[in-house]
Write a protein that holds these residues in place. Structure first.
Motif, PDB file in Angstrom:
ATOM      1  N   CYS A  53      50.148  14.164   5.052  1.00 54.50           N
ATOM      2  CA  CYS A  53      50.816  12.871   4.946  1.00 54.50           C
ATOM      3  C   CYS A  53      49.735  11.832   4.647  1.00 54.50           C
ATOM      4  O   CYS A  53      48.712  11.806   5.331  1.00 54.50           O
ATOM      5  CB  CYS A  53      51.519  12.550   6.263  1.00 54.50           C
ATOM      6  SG  CYS A  53      52.199  10.886   6.321  1.00 54.50           S
ATOM      7  N   HIS A  56      49.500   9.634   8.072  1.00 52.37           N
ATOM      8  CA  HIS A  56      49.169  10.244   9.361  1.00 52.37           C
ATOM      9  C   HIS A  56      48.229  11.426   9.279  1.00 52.37           C
ATOM     10  O   HIS A  56      47.872  11.989  10.298  1.00 52.37           O
ATOM     11  CB  HIS A  56      50.457  10.673  10.070  1.00 52.37           C
ATOM     12  CG  HIS A  56      51.402   9.529  10.294  1.00 52.37           C
ATOM     13  ND1 HIS A  56      52.559   9.379   9.585  1.00 52.37           N
ATOM     14  CD2 HIS A  56      51.317   8.472  11.125  1.00 52.37           C
ATOM     15  CE1 HIS A  56      53.176   8.283   9.976  1.00 52.37           C
ATOM     16  NE2 HIS A  56      52.439   7.704  10.904  1.00 52.37           N
ATOM     17  N   CYS A  74      56.329  14.599   7.420  1.00 54.73           N
ATOM     18  CA  CYS A  74      55.504  14.794   8.604  1.00 54.73           C
ATOM     19  C   CYS A  74      56.278  14.349   9.839  1.00 54.73           C
ATOM     20  O   CYS A  74      57.175  13.508   9.762  1.00 54.73           O
ATOM     21  CB  CYS A  74      54.179  14.061   8.461  1.00 54.73           C
ATOM     22  SG  CYS A  74      54.106  12.415   9.118  1.00 54.73           S
ATOM     23  N   CYS A  77      56.278  10.452  10.603  1.00 48.71           N
ATOM     24  CA  CYS A  77      57.155   9.677   9.724  1.00 48.71           C
ATOM     25  C   CYS A  77      58.617   9.904  10.099  1.00 48.71           C
ATOM     26  O   CYS A  77      59.427   8.980  10.085  1.00 48.71           O
ATOM     27  CB  CYS A  77      56.932  10.066   8.266  1.00 48.71           C
ATOM     28  SG  CYS A  77      55.391   9.466   7.566  1.00 48.71           S
TER      29      CYS A  77
END
Ligand SMILES: [Zn+2]
Length: 86
Positions: A53, A56, A74, A77
């Motif tokens: 991601c 992240h 992810c 998210c």
């Protein structure tokens, strides 16, 4: 009788060794081997990109969340999206 069995076993071992040598030569010294390595590298990079991601970072494949549409996202998210919609 034992000599015939041993001859058969050794012949099978010879065929297996010859096949392994042929596979090694083909995958090491021919364009086919290079193509196989390139395909393997592409799949590895695609797999890494699927689990990364941009916000992240990288997650393990087991941690990713599959949406009903089939896309993967992810877990962070997905949590943020769920928390915002409720
Ligand atoms: Zn994320």
């Amino acid at each position: 009788m034992i000599a015939i069995i041993m001859e058969g076993v050794l012949f099978v071992a010879l065929v297996a060794a010859g096949g392994a040598l042929l596979y090694f030569v083909i995958t090491t010294y021919t364009p086919v081997g290079r193509r196989l390595r390139e395909v393997r590298n592409r799949k590895l990079i695609e797999q890494e990109a699927d689990t990364h991601c941009p916000i992240h970072g990288t997650f393990r494949e087991e941690e990713m969340v599959r949406l009903p549409s089939g896309d993967r996202v992810c877990p962070q998210c997905f949590k943020e999206t769920v928390w915002q919609t409720r």
